[in-house]
Scaffold this active site. Structure first.
Site, PDB file in Angstrom:
ATOM      1  N   CYS A   2      52.106 -51.906  71.883  1.00 56.66           N
ATOM      2  CA  CYS A   2      53.362 -51.533  71.218  1.00 56.66           C
ATOM      3  C   CYS A   2      53.350 -52.110  69.815  1.00 56.66           C
ATOM      4  O   CYS A   2      52.582 -52.999  69.505  1.00 56.66           O
ATOM      5  CB  CYS A   2      54.546 -52.100  71.979  1.00 56.66           C
ATOM      6  SG  CYS A   2      54.628 -51.543  73.682  1.00 56.66           S
ATOM      7  N   ARG A  27      49.692 -47.741  67.644  1.00 58.59           N
ATOM      8  CA  ARG A  27      49.691 -48.688  68.761  1.00 58.59           C
ATOM      9  C   ARG A  27      50.420 -48.154  69.991  1.00 58.59           C
ATOM     10  O   ARG A  27      50.314 -48.696  71.090  1.00 58.59           O
ATOM     11  CB  ARG A  27      50.361 -49.991  68.330  1.00 58.59           C
ATOM     12  CG  ARG A  27      49.671 -50.655  67.168  1.00 58.59           C
ATOM     13  CD  ARG A  27      50.457 -51.834  66.704  1.00 58.59           C
ATOM     14  NE  ARG A  27      50.505 -52.876  67.705  1.00 58.59           N
ATOM     15  CZ  ARG A  27      49.634 -53.868  67.819  1.00 58.59           C
ATOM     16  NH1 ARG A  27      48.650 -53.954  66.960  1.00 58.59           N
ATOM     17  NH2 ARG A  27      49.747 -54.765  68.760  1.00 58.59           N
ATOM     18  N   TRP A  75      54.430 -48.162  73.915  1.00 62.29           N
ATOM     19  CA  TRP A  75      53.468 -47.537  74.826  1.00 62.29           C
ATOM     20  C   TRP A  75      53.839 -48.081  76.197  1.00 62.29           C
ATOM     21  O   TRP A  75      53.676 -49.264  76.487  1.00 62.29           O
ATOM     22  CB  TRP A  75      52.044 -47.932  74.443  1.00 62.29           C
ATOM     23  CG  TRP A  75      51.005 -47.213  75.236  1.00 62.29           C
ATOM     24  CD1 TRP A  75      50.527 -45.954  75.008  1.00 62.29           C
ATOM     25  CD2 TRP A  75      50.295 -47.693  76.381  1.00 62.29           C
ATOM     26  NE1 TRP A  75      49.574 -45.626  75.939  1.00 62.29           N
ATOM     27  CE2 TRP A  75      49.409 -46.667  76.803  1.00 62.29           C
ATOM     28  CE3 TRP A  75      50.320 -48.878  77.113  1.00 62.29           C
ATOM     29  CZ2 TRP A  75      48.565 -46.808  77.898  1.00 62.29           C
ATOM     30  CZ3 TRP A  75      49.474 -49.010  78.213  1.00 62.29           C
ATOM     31  CH2 TRP A  75      48.610 -47.979  78.587  1.00 62.29           C
ATOM     32  N   ASN A 101      55.784 -56.774  73.180  1.00 62.53           N
ATOM     33  CA  ASN A 101      54.475 -56.127  73.307  1.00 62.53           C
ATOM     34  C   ASN A 101      53.671 -56.926  74.322  1.00 62.53           C
ATOM     35  O   ASN A 101      53.353 -58.085  74.063  1.00 62.53           O
ATOM     36  CB  ASN A 101      53.778 -56.127  71.932  1.00 62.53           C
ATOM     37  CG  ASN A 101      52.334 -55.714  72.024  1.00 62.53           C
ATOM     38  OD1 ASN A 101      51.951 -54.973  72.923  1.00 62.53           O
ATOM     39  ND2 ASN A 101      51.521 -56.181  71.102  1.00 62.53           N
ATOM     40  N   GLY A 102      53.367 -56.335  75.467  1.00 62.73           N
ATOM     41  CA  GLY A 102      52.624 -57.047  76.509  1.00 62.73           C
ATOM     42  C   GLY A 102      53.304 -56.858  77.857  1.00 62.73           C
ATOM     43  O   GLY A 102      54.098 -55.928  78.029  1.00 62.73           O
ATOM     44  N   GLU A 493      30.182 -40.305  75.417  1.00 66.22           N
ATOM     45  CA  GLU A 493      31.087 -40.448  74.274  1.00 66.22           C
ATOM     46  C   GLU A 493      31.615 -39.069  73.830  1.00 66.22           C
ATOM     47  O   GLU A 493      32.796 -38.917  73.507  1.00 66.22           O
ATOM     48  CB  GLU A 493      30.347 -41.160  73.127  1.00 66.22           C
ATOM     49  CG  GLU A 493      31.122 -41.306  71.829  1.00 66.22           C
ATOM     50  CD  GLU A 493      32.419 -42.097  71.955  1.00 66.22           C
ATOM     51  OE1 GLU A 493      32.691 -42.693  73.004  1.00 66.22           O
ATOM     52  OE2 GLU A 493      33.191 -42.081  70.976  1.00 66.22           O
ATOM     53  N   LYS A 497      35.540 -38.089  73.798  1.00 63.30           N
ATOM     54  CA  LYS A 497      36.247 -37.579  72.614  1.00 63.30           C
ATOM     55  C   LYS A 497      36.977 -36.278  72.962  1.00 63.30           C
ATOM     56  O   LYS A 497      38.131 -36.091  72.614  1.00 63.30           O
ATOM     57  CB  LYS A 497      35.275 -37.289  71.448  1.00 63.30           C
ATOM     58  CG  LYS A 497      34.679 -38.464  70.751  1.00 63.30           C
ATOM     59  CD  LYS A 497      35.631 -39.242  69.869  1.00 63.30           C
ATOM     60  CE  LYS A 497      36.347 -40.321  70.603  1.00 63.30           C
ATOM     61  NZ  LYS A 497      35.714 -41.602  70.761  1.00 63.30           N
ATOM     62  N   GLU A 500      39.975 -36.891  75.415  1.00 65.62           N
ATOM     63  CA  GLU A 500      41.151 -37.622  74.915  1.00 65.62           C
ATOM     64  C   GLU A 500      41.945 -36.851  73.873  1.00 65.62           C
ATOM     65  O   GLU A 500      43.163 -36.982  73.814  1.00 65.62           O
ATOM     66  CB  GLU A 500      40.828 -39.058  74.484  1.00 65.62           C
ATOM     67  CG  GLU A 500      39.982 -39.246  73.275  1.00 65.62           C
ATOM     68  CD  GLU A 500      39.730 -40.728  72.972  1.00 65.62           C
ATOM     69  OE1 GLU A 500      38.724 -41.016  72.345  1.00 65.62           O
ATOM     70  OE2 GLU A 500      40.534 -41.583  73.351  1.00 65.62           O
ATOM     71  N   HIS A 516      21.091 -33.839  91.256  1.00 69.58           N
ATOM     72  CA  HIS A 516      21.514 -34.579  92.453  1.00 69.58           C
ATOM     73  C   HIS A 516      22.978 -34.327  92.803  1.00 69.58           C
ATOM     74  O   HIS A 516      23.574 -35.119  93.534  1.00 69.58           O
ATOM     75  CB  HIS A 516      21.255 -36.072  92.261  1.00 69.58           C
ATOM     76  CG  HIS A 516      19.818 -36.387  92.020  1.00 69.58           C
ATOM     77  ND1 HIS A 516      18.852 -36.240  92.991  1.00 69.58           N
ATOM     78  CD2 HIS A 516      19.162 -36.789  90.901  1.00 69.58           C
ATOM     79  CE1 HIS A 516      17.664 -36.557  92.491  1.00 69.58           C
ATOM     80  NE2 HIS A 516      17.830 -36.895  91.222  1.00 69.58           N
ATOM     81  N   LYS A 615      46.041 -47.031  70.589  1.00 69.33           N
ATOM     82  CA  LYS A 615      44.807 -47.444  69.901  1.00 69.33           C
ATOM     83  C   LYS A 615      44.219 -48.720  70.488  1.00 69.33           C
ATOM     84  O   LYS A 615      43.024 -48.790  70.722  1.00 69.33           O
ATOM     85  CB  LYS A 615      45.120 -47.640  68.409  1.00 69.33           C
ATOM     86  CG  LYS A 615      43.906 -47.980  67.561  1.00 69.33           C
ATOM     87  CD  LYS A 615      42.988 -46.792  67.408  1.00 69.33           C
ATOM     88  CE  LYS A 615      41.737 -47.140  66.630  1.00 69.33           C
ATOM     89  NZ  LYS A 615      40.667 -46.155  66.878  1.00 69.33           N
TER      90      LYS A 615
END
Ligand code: M6R
Length: 620
Positions: A2, A27, A75, A101-102, A493, A497, A500, A516, A615
Site C-alpha cells: 500500500c 504499490r 492493495w 501498510n502491512g 518469464e 508477462k 499478468e 511428458h 509492484k
C-alpha cells in the site's frame, strides 16, 4: 503493497497528498482515501473504490480544506476492496485517522479485546484495530503520541502505520515495525511530507534537481511531524538523531517520457539498463569483471562449496538463469528456488554457502525473510536489487545495485535484464577468482557482455514486428512458452508477462518436458511460443517444435537471424541478432515482453496497473 502519504505545512494539503498517492499507485490501487484536518480542526475523510483518480469524484463539491492530512492507496489483504475497507480508518469519536501498510498478525485477538471494551468496528480490515487501539490509549489518558507508541508495542507483524489527530495543532505520527513497510520523510520551508516511497516527497525536493535530504525510518522507529518540525524517536519515546540521506533525481522521478505506458518506456530503457548494470564493474582494458565491493575475499570465494539463488516472480526467473551461469562459469554447484518456499524448508546453509537474493524492490516479504534466515544460519549473503537502502541491501553482506532507475510498471522489465546482466558479472567474477575460467574465456565473455546495449537496441528499434505478431495471437486464450537450458526460465518469464498484463492463461515449460504431459494440450487452439535461438540446445528445441507442429499446434518461434530452415517449419518468427550464448537469454526476453505488451494493448488491459497485483509484495 500500500502507499501512504502525509502532509503537515501551510499549503492546501489535499493536492499534495493526492498527487503523492498517484505517484505511489504502483504499490496498490484497489481503493484510496484522504483524511484532512479542516479549519475547525475536524477530520474530513473522502474515499473511493478503485484508483486514486476516483477521489476527484469523491470531492466533486470541493475537496476538504486544511493544511494537515493523510492519504492511502490500498492493495487489499484483509477485506475486499470497498468503501468501508478503504483507508484512512477513523475511530468511534472521529478524532483519529489511521493508514497502514502491512499486516497486523494478531488483529483477531486485539479486535476481540477492543470489542469487549466497547469499540464498534465498521470494516473487515486488520487496520481498524490500530485506530481503536490509539483511541483506547487516549481514553486511558495517554497523549496522542504515547497512545500511538503504545499501539505500536501491542501489534505483531511487519508494517508501517501512520495516524493524524484532529485539532488546530494537529500532528502526524508514523512508525515502522519489521521489514514490510518503509517510511521516508522530507522537510523544507516549514512543511513536511511522509511517504511510503520517495516519489511522494517530490514537492519538497529541490525544484530543479528533484534531489533532497530524506530521513528513512528503520524498524522500531517512529516520527512525529508537527508545524514545529520533525522529531524521530524510538518506541520508548527516546529522541533519535537521524542522518538524512541525499536522494538522487533518478530515485525520485516518475515520468512516462512521452510513452503511452511506463512498461513500454521501461522496455525501451533496457539498453541503458544493461549498460548501467555493467558500469564500473568491467575493466575493458584487462577485459575482466572487477567487483571491488564484493564482500568475500579471494580466500573465502575459494572455500565456497555451494551457491543458492533466491527470488520471487520475475526475480525467481532471473535466479533460474543465474543458476546456469554460476554453475557453468564458477564450477560451483548452484541451485535456484523461490524465496517463499526456501524460507519454510529449513535448508542447509553452511559458512561456505553463498546465497544470492534477487529483487527489484528489495522489500519483497518472502525474499527478505529468506535472507534473514540465511543470515541467522551464518551463510554468506549478497543481494542484487534496484532500491538503494532497501531491506535486502541492509541485511546482505554486499549489494549489487541494478541502477535501472525507478521501475513503475507493475510488470518488471528493465530490472529483469539488469538482474541477468549482474548475474553474468557475478558468475564470471567467481570463475575468475576461483581460477575456473581461463583469461581467454573470461575475456571472451566480457566482450560478449559489451555488445549487449547495442544488440538490445537493435531489438527495440522497430516495434512494428511485435505489433503485427500481437495481431496474429491476441485472440488465443491459451499459450505455452517453451525453452530449454537458460531459455527455459525465459519461457517462464514470457508466460508471466503475458498472464499478468493481458490476463491470458499462459504456461512456461521446459521444452524437453512437453512430451511428458503438456503435449496432450496441443491442438490448433493452443498458441506455442518456442525459444529456439542458435545455442547448444538448438537441435533439441527444433525437434520439440516439430513435435508440436505434427499435432497442429500454432508456433511462433524466436530464432536467431538467418535461421531460414527452422523458420520454414513454423507459423511465425521473431528474430534476435546472433549473439554469444551467455547473453542470449537477455535478448530472447525482449520479443516476449513486446509481444505481451502489444497483446495487452489489443485486449484493452491496464498495462501498468494490472488487476489484483502490486509492484512490491511486502506481505506474505
Ligand atoms: O521486487 P521483487 O523483484 O522482489 O518482486 C518480486 C515479484 O513480486 C515481481 O517480480 C513480480 O513477479 C512482477 N510483477 C513480475 O513482473
Amino acid at each position: 503493497m500500500c502507499g501512504i502519504v502525509g502532509y503537515v505545512g501551510k499549503q492546501d494539503a489535499w493536492p499534495i497528498i493526492y498527487e503523492g498517492l498517484k505517484r505511489l499507485e504502483y504499490r496498490g490501487y484497489d481503493s484510496a482515501g484522504i483524511a484532512i484536518v479542516d479549519a475547525q480542526g475536524d477530520i474530513q475523510v473522502r474515499k473511493t473504490v478503485g484508483k486514486v483518480s476516483g477521489l476527484d469524484e469523491a470531492a466533486t463539491t470541493g475537496h476538504p480544506q486544511g493544511s494537515v492530512g493523510l492519504g492511502h492507496t490500498r492493495w487489499a489483504t484483509h477485506g475486499r476492496p470497498s468503501h468501508d475497507n478503504a483507508h484512512p480508518h477513523i475511530d468511534c469519536q472521529q478524532r483519529i485517522a489511521v493508514v497502514h501498510n502491512g499486516i497486523v498478525e494478531n488483529y483477531l485477538e486485539l479486535k476481540q479485546w477492543l470489542t469487549g471494551a466497547g469499540h464498534v468496528f465498521y470494516s473487515e480490515t486488520d487496520t481498524e484495530v490500530l485506530t481503536h487501539l490509539v483511541e483506547e490509549g487516549m481514553e486511558q489518558g495517554l497523549s496522542f503520541q504515547d497512545a500511538f507508541r503504545s499501539m505500536g508495542g501491542m501489534v505483531k507483524g511487519s508494517q508501517a502505520i501512520s495516524a493524524v489527530l484532529q485539532g488546530e495543532d494537529s500532528e502526524i505520527c508514523a512508525l515502522r515495525l519489521g521489514h514490510a513497510g518503509g517510511i521516508v520523510v522530507a522537510q523544507a520551508d516549514g512543511q513536511a511530507i511522509i511517504g511510503s516511497d520517495l516519489p511522494a516527497l517530490l514537492p519538497l525536493l529541490q525544484a530543479e534537481s528533484n534531489t533532497g535530504q530524506v530521513g528513512f525510518l528503520e524498524t522500531g522507529e517512529m516520527v512525529v511531524v508537527t508545524l514545529d518540525g520533525v522529531e524521530y524517536q524510538d518506541l520508548d519515546g527516546n529522541p533519535i538523531v537521524k542522518q538524512p540521506r541525499l536522494v538522487t533525481q533518478e530515485e525520485v522521478l516518475v515520468d512516462k517520457g512521452g510513452y503511452q505506458h511506463f512498461m513500454l518506456k521501461e522496455i525501451m530503457e533496457q539498453p541503458q539498463a544493461v549498460a548501467s548494470a555493467m558500469r564500473e564493474r568491467i575493466n575493458f582494458d584487462t577485459r575482466r569483471v572487477d567487483l571491488p565491493d564484493f564482500p568475500l575475499s579471494t580466500e573465502e570465494i575459494a572455500k565456497l562449496d555451494r551457491v543458492m539463488l533466491i527470488g520471487c516472480g520475475t526475480s525467481l526467473n532471473a535466479a533460474q538463469v543465474g543458476r546456469h551461469l554460476v554453475e557453468r562459469y564458477s564450477g560451483l554447484p548452484a541451485e535456484a528456488e523461490s524465496a517463499s518456499e526456501f524460507r519454510y524448508r529449513d535448508p542447509f546453509i553452511g559458512p561456505n554457502t553463498l546465497v544470492v537474493s534477487i529483487g527489484q524492490s528489495g522489500e519483497t516479504a518472502d525474499t527478505v525473510a529468506a535472507m534473514q534466515m540465511v543470515k541467522d544460519k551464518g551463510g554468506k549473503l549478497i543481494t542484487i536489487c534496484n532500491s538503494e537502502g532497501s531491506q535486502a541491501s541492509r541485511i546482505a553482506d554486499g549489494s549489487f545495485y541494478m541502477r535501472s532507475g525507478i521501475e513503475i510498471g507493475v510488470a518488471s522489465t528493465k530490472t529483469f535484464v539488469a538482474s541477468l546482466t549482474i548475474l553474468n558479472l557475478l558468475a564470471i567474477y567467481l570463475g575468475q577468482s576461483r581460477g575456473t575460467l581461463e583469461p581467454a574465456k573470461f575475456q571472451e565473455l566480457v566482450d560478449g557482455l559489451a555488445q549487449l546495449p547495442r544488440l538490445m537496441g537493435e531489438l527495440i528499434a522497430d516495434s512494428s514486428v511485435y505489433q503485427q505478431m500481437a495481431q496474429e495471437y491476441a485472440t488465443f486464450d491459451n499459450f505455452l512458452f517453451l525453452g530449454r537450458g537458460m531459455n527455459s526460465p525465459i519461457a517462464s518469464e514470457g508466460a508471466l508477462k503475458l498472464k499478468e498484463i493481458s490476463y491470458i492463461h499462459a504456461e512456461g515449460y521446459p521444452a524437453g518436458e512437453m512430451k511428458h504431459g503438456p503435449i496432450a494440450l496441443i491442438d490448433s487452439a493452443m498458441a506455442i511460443v518456442a525459444l529456439a535461438p542458435k545455442d547448444t540446445l538448438y537441435d533439441k528445441v527444433a525437434n520439440n517444435i516439430r513435435e508440436v507442429k505434427a499435432r497442429d499446434g500454432r508456433v511462433l518461434a524466436v530464432l536467431t537471424e538467418g535461421d531460414t530452415q527452422l523458420a520454414a517449419d513454423v507459423d511465425h518468427v521473431l528474430y534476435i541478432p546472433e549473439a554469444p550464448e551467455h547473453i542470449i537469454p537477455l535478448l530472447t526476453t525482449v520479443p516476449l515482453q513486446m509481444l505481451a505488451y502489444h497483446i495487452a494493448l489489443l485486449r484493452d488491459r491496464d498495462v501498468d496497473q494490472p488487476r489484483n497485483l502490486a509492484k512490491s509484495v511486502t506481505v506474505e
